[in-house]
Design a protein around this motif. Sequence first.
Motif, PDB file in Angstrom:
ATOM      1  N   ASP A   1      -6.266  -0.669  -8.945  1.00  0.00           N
ATOM      2  CA  ASP A   1      -7.180  -0.601  -7.794  1.00  0.00           C
ATOM      3  C   ASP A   1      -6.389  -0.653  -6.475  1.00  0.00           C
ATOM      4  O   ASP A   1      -6.615   0.150  -5.564  1.00  0.00           O
ATOM      5  N   TRP A   2      -5.430  -1.583  -6.392  1.00  0.00           N
ATOM      6  CA  TRP A   2      -4.664  -1.741  -5.156  1.00  0.00           C
ATOM      7  C   TRP A   2      -3.701  -0.568  -4.967  1.00  0.00           C
ATOM      8  O   TRP A   2      -3.500  -0.121  -3.847  1.00  0.00           O
ATOM      9  N   PHE A   3      -3.138  -0.056  -6.088  1.00  0.00           N
ATOM     10  CA  PHE A   3      -2.271   1.123  -5.972  1.00  0.00           C
ATOM     11  C   PHE A   3      -3.081   2.340  -5.508  1.00  0.00           C
ATOM     12  O   PHE A   3      -2.593   3.138  -4.708  1.00  0.00           O
ATOM     13  N   ARG A   4      -4.316   2.463  -6.004  1.00  0.00           N
ATOM     14  CA  ARG A   4      -5.168   3.594  -5.571  1.00  0.00           C
ATOM     15  C   ARG A   4      -5.379   3.544  -4.066  1.00  0.00           C
ATOM     16  O   ARG A   4      -5.334   4.567  -3.386  1.00  0.00           O
ATOM     17  N   SER A   5      -5.616   2.343  -3.542  1.00  0.00           N
ATOM     18  CA  SER A   5      -5.802   2.205  -2.094  1.00  0.00           C
ATOM     19  C   SER A   5      -4.551   2.661  -1.357  1.00  0.00           C
ATOM     20  O   SER A   5      -4.625   3.383  -0.365  1.00  0.00           O
ATOM     21  N   TRP A   6      -3.408   2.239  -1.880  1.00  0.00           N
ATOM     22  CA  TRP A   6      -2.150   2.582  -1.198  1.00  0.00           C
ATOM     23  C   TRP A   6      -1.896   4.084  -1.258  1.00  0.00           C
ATOM     24  O   TRP A   6      -1.492   4.699  -0.269  1.00  0.00           O
ATOM     25  N   TRP A   7      -2.122   4.685  -2.447  1.00  0.00           N
ATOM     26  CA  TRP A   7      -1.916   6.133  -2.574  1.00  0.00           C
ATOM     27  C   TRP A   7      -2.821   6.889  -1.595  1.00  0.00           C
ATOM     28  O   TRP A   7      -2.378   7.850  -0.958  1.00  0.00           O
ATOM     29  N   ALA A   8      -4.079   6.473  -1.480  1.00  0.00           N
ATOM     30  CA  ALA A   8      -5.014   7.137  -0.564  1.00  0.00           C
ATOM     31  C   ALA A   8      -4.538   6.981   0.884  1.00  0.00           C
ATOM     32  O   ALA A   8      -4.580   7.929   1.678  1.00  0.00           O
ATOM     33  N   TRP A   9      -4.069   5.779   1.208  1.00  0.00           N
ATOM     34  CA  TRP A   9      -3.584   5.515   2.574  1.00  0.00           C
ATOM     35  C   TRP A   9      -2.333   6.338   2.863  1.00  0.00           C
ATOM     36  O   TRP A   9      -2.170   6.907   3.933  1.00  0.00           O
TER      37      TRP A   9
ATOM     38  N   ASN B   1      -1.243   8.808   5.763  1.00  0.00           N
ATOM     39  CA  ASN B   1      -0.175   8.326   6.661  1.00  0.00           C
ATOM     40  C   ASN B   1       1.193   8.520   6.005  1.00  0.00           C
ATOM     41  O   ASN B   1       1.892   7.558   5.683  1.00  0.00           O
ATOM     42  N   PRO B   2       1.598   9.787   5.796  1.00  0.00           N
ATOM     43  CA  PRO B   2       2.803  10.037   4.987  1.00  0.00           C
ATOM     44  C   PRO B   2       4.089   9.480   5.589  1.00  0.00           C
ATOM     45  O   PRO B   2       5.027   9.189   4.858  1.00  0.00           O
ATOM     46  N   ASP B   3       4.144   9.348   6.906  1.00  0.00           N
ATOM     47  CA  ASP B   3       5.402   8.910   7.518  1.00  0.00           C
ATOM     48  C   ASP B   3       5.442   7.421   7.860  1.00  0.00           C
ATOM     49  O   ASP B   3       6.417   6.949   8.434  1.00  0.00           O
ATOM     50  N   GLU B   4       4.399   6.722   7.512  1.00  0.00           N
ATOM     51  CA  GLU B   4       4.329   5.288   7.870  1.00  0.00           C
ATOM     52  C   GLU B   4       5.034   4.439   6.819  1.00  0.00           C
ATOM     53  O   GLU B   4       5.044   4.782   5.633  1.00  0.00           O
ATOM     54  N   ARG B   5       5.602   3.302   7.256  1.00  0.00           N
ATOM     55  CA  ARG B   5       6.142   2.328   6.309  1.00  0.00           C
ATOM     56  C   ARG B   5       4.981   1.579   5.648  1.00  0.00           C
ATOM     57  O   ARG B   5       3.917   1.410   6.254  1.00  0.00           O
ATOM     58  N   ILE B   6       5.204   1.116   4.415  1.00  0.00           N
ATOM     59  CA  ILE B   6       4.147   0.356   3.732  1.00  0.00           C
ATOM     60  C   ILE B   6       3.950  -0.942   4.516  1.00  0.00           C
ATOM     61  O   ILE B   6       4.922  -1.683   4.736  1.00  0.00           O
ATOM     62  N   PRO B   7       2.731  -1.250   4.945  1.00  0.00           N
ATOM     63  CA  PRO B   7       2.532  -2.530   5.640  1.00  0.00           C
ATOM     64  C   PRO B   7       2.990  -3.699   4.749  1.00  0.00           C
ATOM     65  O   PRO B   7       2.813  -3.664   3.527  1.00  0.00           O
ATOM     66  N   LEU B   8       3.585  -4.716   5.363  1.00  0.00           N
ATOM     67  CA  LEU B   8       4.236  -5.795   4.603  1.00  0.00           C
ATOM     68  C   LEU B   8       3.323  -6.447   3.545  1.00  0.00           C
ATOM     69  O   LEU B   8       3.738  -6.591   2.389  1.00  0.00           O
ATOM     70  N   PRO B   9       2.076  -6.850   3.896  1.00  0.00           N
ATOM     71  CA  PRO B   9       1.251  -7.491   2.852  1.00  0.00           C
ATOM     72  C   PRO B   9       1.014  -6.579   1.649  1.00  0.00           C
ATOM     73  O   PRO B   9       1.078  -7.031   0.496  1.00  0.00           O
ATOM     74  N   THR B  10       0.784  -5.275   1.909  1.00  0.00           N
ATOM     75  CA  THR B  10       0.578  -4.353   0.783  1.00  0.00           C
ATOM     76  C   THR B  10       1.870  -4.200  -0.011  1.00  0.00           C
ATOM     77  O   THR B  10       1.844  -4.164  -1.257  1.00  0.00           O
ATOM     78  N   PHE B  11       3.003  -4.133   0.681  1.00  0.00           N
ATOM     79  CA  PHE B  11       4.305  -4.049   0.004  1.00  0.00           C
ATOM     80  C   PHE B  11       4.471  -5.236  -0.951  1.00  0.00           C
ATOM     81  O   PHE B  11       4.917  -5.083  -2.090  1.00  0.00           O
ATOM     82  N   MET B  12       4.077  -6.413  -0.469  1.00  0.00           N
ATOM     83  CA  MET B  12       4.214  -7.613  -1.296  1.00  0.00           C
ATOM     84  C   MET B  12       3.298  -7.551  -2.525  1.00  0.00           C
ATOM     85  O   MET B  12       3.687  -7.943  -3.628  1.00  0.00           O
ATOM     86  N   VAL B  13       2.089  -7.047  -2.336  1.00  0.00           N
ATOM     87  CA  VAL B  13       1.148  -6.930  -3.463  1.00  0.00           C
ATOM     88  C   VAL B  13       1.697  -5.950  -4.495  1.00  0.00           C
ATOM     89  O   VAL B  13       1.704  -6.234  -5.703  1.00  0.00           O
ATOM     90  N   LEU B  14       2.184  -4.805  -4.024  1.00  0.00           N
ATOM     91  CA  LEU B  14       2.634  -3.766  -4.959  1.00  0.00           C
ATOM     92  C   LEU B  14       3.871  -4.211  -5.747  1.00  0.00           C
ATOM     93  O   LEU B  14       3.937  -4.009  -6.966  1.00  0.00           O
ATOM     94  N   THR B  15       4.837  -4.832  -5.069  1.00  0.00           N
ATOM     95  CA  THR B  15       6.039  -5.285  -5.791  1.00  0.00           C
ATOM     96  C   THR B  15       5.674  -6.388  -6.795  1.00  0.00           C
ATOM     97  O   THR B  15       6.186  -6.413  -7.916  1.00  0.00           O
TER      98      THR B  15
END
Lengths: 67, 595
Positions: free
Chosen positions: B158-166, B170-184
């Motif tokens: 579910d959280w990866f789907r959100s990130w993929w959609a985002w 936003n192809p050139d944006e860095r992963i926001p830190l809280p999402t980066f922490m969730v994904l790792t």
Amino acid sequence: MRISKAALLVVIALTVPILVELRTVLAWVNVELTVLESAVLGMTMILAILIWALWPQNGRGDPSRSG
Amino acid sequence: MSNVYIDQFPAEAKVIRAAFYSSFLALALGGVFGIIQTLHRTDFLRFMDSVDYYTVLTAHGVFLVISFTIFFLVGIFTWAVTTSLDRGLEDIRFTWGWYSLMAIGITMTGVAILAGFTDAIDMSASVLFTFYAPLQAHPLFYLGLVLFVVGTWVAGVDWFRSWWAWKAENPDERIPLPTFMVLTTMLMWYIATLGVAAAILLFLLPWSLGLIETVNPLLTRTLFWFFGHPVVYFWLMPAYMMWYVMLPKFSGGKLFSDPLARVVFVLFLILSVPTGIHHQYLDPGIAEGFKFIAMTNTMFLLLPSLLTAFTVVASMEHGARQRGGEGYFGWLKALPWRDPVFTGMALAGLMFAAAGFSGMINAGMNINYLVHNTFWVVGHFHLTVGTAVALTFMAVTYWFLPQVTGKALWSRSVALGQVVVWFVGMTFMSNAMHRAGLLGVPRRTAEPQYEGFEFQAAVGSIGELDAQIALGGVLLTISLGMFFANVVGTALNGRSDDLPANEYAGALSGPDDAPLVLDNLKLWTAIAVVLVIFAYTFPLLSIIDRGGLFGPEVIPFPLTVESATTLGFALETAASTSFESAGEIATSALTAVMR
């Protein structure tokens, strides 16, 4: 007061680990405290902290910016 | 519209609320079983049979370290992803789907455990949180755990789907830190849970269902610890996330370094799993060389924790100086000690430092022998999961609960008292547990005080240590009572228009300062998998080679007192028959020789 009431509460709480570890540390130098003596030492420490915290600092009142 | 989370993401707030309340129910149950076993073991209050101690201990462990922690973390991970990506989840029915899987799963597991208290139902699962073979639980216990873990896997999707959609937007944006922490964290979790999935689905569940006769206990045990150590990081990484993205905000400043935070989470992803064998230093059947490799990997894990200590304290100092703090240590006075969210997290972090030191002793192969399977280990994990994680989660509840309910916190003073009482209670309890462990007092037993044997205390006495543990347990129970009073009081409050905005801390050194490679999740996952293959392939092959895939024949437990008596009688009869036969043979041989 030198520190806020909340900070004072935290400082008093921090005396607990110091006290329980101090008992072990003192045993290394052959000073063995009983539970009662440890409790009295703890009360003395807390009393000293209270006196320090409640004593007015240069006649000023509560610290305005502390939490 | 206000900037409170419930107004920004009303549908997600409902799911988070459900996850939090599930978590708190587990915390309440686990807490009750905690005080029961504490008073029983220390011999201050006994109202149950010691045989039931293991059912109580299983319930205490599973409800707290599986359901309380994981339900809470899926709540804050959902908050982290939605808030930092500034978008709702892709399909809220999907979200309710994984929550339901987790809820159904843990209910099944809970029923299997609690059924052990009554003889009316032929079901029990008194196998402790570690569920080692040859202890055997009812199949419902394992099935429930499977559903629960699958629920967390789907939550990760579910959280990866959100990130993929985002990311598509936003192809050139860095992963926001809280999402980066969730994904790792979730990538680490996917790798780690392969071990427990294999242990349950290939061995323990079929064995419990009677489909296979035996299992290899060392194999299932090793597969458990494949998961059992990284699960610690599954609890800790959300707490770390709170220390990185929330604590600086409450301190009044910003996170010291976003790139350093990313490095820490990447290190946890690659180093958490290939370390589990350090829980098995005393297991026969695993070569010392493999244990040495596990120790080396474990020592590397200290690095992200030390980096965290530096970054978090630096962020707090920055915040304090923003609030007017001065001097080498004088800035400490400027921190917001009146805020229970800040104070709770700060005290949790402080206790985690102590846990780190006892953890180094656990991790050291030679010195571990001194404390292995003693009460020391129980003291250690009550500082890690029992304080660093639990106290952080309780403290941030005082910020999150108003965010997801739209209601003001019932009492900040009670909340402040609660976190301080927890700190004091845990100090008493864990200190005494560590000291008792050094004397050799065993863990996992209702009767540590063997008859005819006296533990020699270096300082004080065993009685004093027991009293200190009981005092700590009572204080922790009082603290829990204060926590629940606040949760219920807040839930009963009316809607408030005066709540803080939903936001997290900015960074002094932001994501643009971090090398791009840090966001390459595929690379870090590949390295993590390779390290796991290096660390586990040869030990697992060696274990299977020696003990077989399904092991030698084992006697299924629980072993009842009656069956133990029968077994003892059978052994005694067999032994005396053998002695008699041997005696007769010897007599006839002697007679023959004499002739």
